[in-house]
Enzyme design. Structure first.
Site, PDB file in Angstrom:
ATOM      1  CB  VAL A   8     -25.353  -0.477 -48.972  1.00 54.24           C
ATOM      2  CG1 VAL A   8     -25.335   0.849 -48.735  1.00 54.24           C
ATOM      3  CG2 VAL A   8     -24.170  -1.298 -49.572  1.00 54.24           C
ATOM      4  CB  SER A   9     -29.421  -4.142 -49.605  1.00 53.01           C
ATOM      5  OG  SER A   9     -29.828  -3.946 -48.363  1.00 53.01           O
ATOM      6  CB  THR A  10     -27.422  -4.129 -54.176  1.00 58.17           C
ATOM      7  OG1 THR A  10     -27.495  -2.801 -54.172  1.00 58.17           O
ATOM      8  CG2 THR A  10     -28.952  -4.725 -53.866  1.00 58.17           C
TER       9      THR A  10
END
Length: 185
Positions: A8-10
């Site tokens: 996931v990006s964050t």
């Protein structure tokens, strides 16, 4: 062996849906990262690749979990193929451990490259049209016509360029960019 990789990006995003899908796909070992796909340093992906042996398959929920660019994906797929490691995407239905999967992956890579080139061409054409119309990109100048008029009046006094720049609220470099003849003052 099926080796799962989730990203996931964050840190605020949840890996659970991806991890559940990887487990359901039969992954015996799973690695993950909470980092942007643009980042080169993704420890979970590096560990998954280092752990994989010839005949193993790296499984992802979706290809975009491996990276943002098709070039990056193609390079990774080539590295895995060289090491005799397959790559499978659950939602994209791609499995490079077979001939048909490699073909589909390479066709998608070629199409993505073509799309990038078309976007670049369209962007270049649109910028050229805008330039011909006298429009340029970037931030608007802080040196408004009103400020230029004030500077013209202040230049008639004994004020130094640094004092004038401070008085109108711009940097000295901005002042000199608009009044280069005053650089020697």
């Amino acid at each position: 062996m099926l080796i799962g990789y989730a990203r996931v990006s964050t840190a605020a995003q949840d890996l659970t849906p991806q991890l559940d899908a990887l487990k359901e796909a039969g992954c015996e070992k799973t690695y993950s990262d909470k980092a942007s796909g643009a980042r080169v340093n993704r420890p979970g992906l590096a560990e998954a690749i280092a752990y994989a042996r010839p005949g193993d398959v790296i499984v992802v929920w979706k290809l975009d979990r491996l990276g943002r660019t098709m070039k990056g994906l193609v390079d990774l797929a080539a590295e895995l193929e060289e090491r005799k490691i397959g790559l499978r995407s659950i939602t994209d239905g791609i499995d490079t451990s077979g001939t048909a999967g490699r073909l589909v992956f390479n066709i998608l890579a070629a199409m993505a490259q073509m799309e990038r080139e078309l976007v670049r061409e369209r962007t270049g054409a649109a910028l050229a049209v805008a330039r011909r119309k006298g429009r340029f990109g970037g931030r608007k100048s802080v040196m408004t016509q009103e400020r230029k008029n004030v500077v013209a009046e202040l230049l008639k006094t004994d004020m130094a360029p640094s004092e004038i720049a401070a008085a109108i609220g711009v940097s000295l470099s901005t002042f000199y960019r608009h009044f280069p003849a005053r650089r020697g003052d």
